[in-house]
Write an enzyme that holds these catalytic residues in place. Structure first.
Site, mmCIF file in Angstrom:
data_model
loop_
_atom_site.group_PDB
_atom_site.id
_atom_site.type_symbol
_atom_site.label_atom_id
_atom_site.label_comp_id
_atom_site.label_asym_id
_atom_site.label_seq_id
_atom_site.Cartn_x
_atom_site.Cartn_y
_atom_site.Cartn_z
ATOM 1 N N GLU A 43 0.786 -1.180 0.059
ATOM 2 C CA GLU A 43 -0.034 0.012 0.163
ATOM 3 C C GLU A 43 1.034 1.334 0.076
ATOM 4 O O GLU A 43 1.950 1.311 0.912
ATOM 5 C CB GLU A 43 -0.824 -0.165 1.254
ATOM 6 C CG GLU A 43 -1.732 1.074 1.332
ATOM 7 C CD GLU A 43 -2.390 1.268 2.739
ATOM 8 O OE1 GLU A 43 -3.779 1.733 2.839
ATOM 9 O OE2 GLU A 43 -2.127 0.454 3.527
ATOM 10 N N LYS A 116 -10.390 2.515 -1.389
ATOM 11 C CA LYS A 116 -10.562 1.910 -0.119
ATOM 12 C C LYS A 116 -11.860 2.176 0.667
ATOM 13 O O LYS A 116 -12.006 3.423 0.884
ATOM 14 C CB LYS A 116 -9.304 2.289 0.590
ATOM 15 C CG LYS A 116 -9.082 1.511 2.069
ATOM 16 C CD LYS A 116 -7.891 1.992 2.666
ATOM 17 C CE LYS A 116 -7.619 1.313 3.864
ATOM 18 N NZ LYS A 116 -6.234 1.639 4.653
ATOM 19 N N CYS A 153 -5.612 -2.899 2.576
ATOM 20 C CA CYS A 153 -5.104 -2.861 4.135
ATOM 21 C C CYS A 153 -6.443 -2.774 5.076
ATOM 22 O O CYS A 153 -6.775 -4.222 5.250
ATOM 23 C CB CYS A 153 -4.219 -1.506 4.334
ATOM 24 S SG CYS A 153 -3.447 -1.592 5.974
#
Length: 293
Positions: A43, A116, A153
């Site tokens: 990331e 995300k 993540c």
């Protein structure tokens, strides 16, 4: 038999974006030379993990998706090497900023954008200051190597995200990551918890899972975080088939038979026996009834 060879990588990040990009390219080339068809970088690999602090100056690091030099470089690299690359970047879009990624197919084609969905907020990981929650929904991409799903993540802690991607057809799940020590509790090591959650996604959905984490200590104004690496590849039962150290730059590879995994998913019955009529609580924040019940 329909095989896919995948790679997970890990590396430290320094203050020089050009150096980080060069290092990432070297890892991609190394993985490709070893036969990888889909290669995962960590990331926000272009920069140090800036979310340790709330500093408006870091918004200047964000770039639009269009005419983004790093994305253009990675598109060309994917085409040159004939590999699939999910590429994480800090996106500026209008007045908002997102923690995003683009998937490039093995001919360099941009297959689409994911933003995300789950944004963490805590000491050392103050992402809500920088990132608007993603508006793309969970995505899968039909690539030359197979159909893949990619979360970013904090997404990896949520079983709903993994299940949504597999329901949409993902045959392998990929998670670029930045996680390490907890400034509020320096004695707490979440690495095994982090790994076991994703092993559960693999076993519950009968798909391989990869996570690529960063390594090294990064110091901000308010705290420092030591990223613990430990990148890994799990098979479709959740078993670890490749794992990295906590502190070395590495490339991990594994090969899976996608057709065999598909047959196992069908015969094991985990999708046949789902009771969607009983899962209404999953679409609520409080777990079912309203606060007036």
């Amino acid at each position: 038999m329909r095989e896919i060879t995948v790679a997970a990588t890990q590396m430290p990040c320094v203050d020089n974006a050009a150096d980080n990009l060069t290092r990432a390219i070297e890892l991609v080339r190394r993985a490709a030379s070893d036969g990888a068809q889909v290669i995962l970088l960590q990331e926000l690999f272009e920069t140090p993990y800036f979310c340790k602090d709330q500093d408006p100056a870091f918004f200047d690091w964000a770039k639009p998706r269009d005419r983004n030099p790093t994305l253009e470089t990675m598109s060309a690299l994917a085409a040159e090497l004939g590999v699939v690359l999910p590429i994480s970047f800090f996106e500026r879009a209008g007045n908002n900023h997102f923690n995003s990624l683009v998937v490039f197919d093995a001919d360099g084609t941009d297959l689409g954008l994911y933003r995300k969905s789950h944004i963490p907020d805590g000491p050392g990981y103050q992402e809500k200051f920088y990132f608007t929650p993603g508006d793309t929904g969970f995505k899968v991409w039909e690539t030359r190597a197979g159909t893949i799903g990619v979360g970013i993540c904090w997404d990896q802690w949520f079983p709903e995200a993994a299940r949504a991607m597999v329901l949409a057809g993902a045959e392998v799940l990929f998670y670029p990551t930045a996680i390490g020590s907890e400034p509020s509790d320096p004695d707490w090591d979440s690495s095994m918890h982090w790994r076991r959650v994703m092993q559960g996604h693999a076993g519950a959905n009968i798909v391989p899972v990869l996570a690529s984490n960063r390594i090294g200590e990064e110091t901000g104004r308010s705290c420092s975080v030591t990223f613990y690496g430990s990148s890994f590849i799990a098979d479709a039962t959740g078993g670890i088939v490749a794992e990295a150290s906590r502190d070395r730059e590495e490339v991990l590879l594994a090969t899976f038979d996608l057709e065999a995994n598909r047959h196992l998913r069908r015969s094991w019955g985990l999708f046949r026996d789902r009771r969607t009529d009983l899962y209404g609580a999953l679409s609520t924040l409080a777990g079912g009834g309203s606060t007036n019940d």
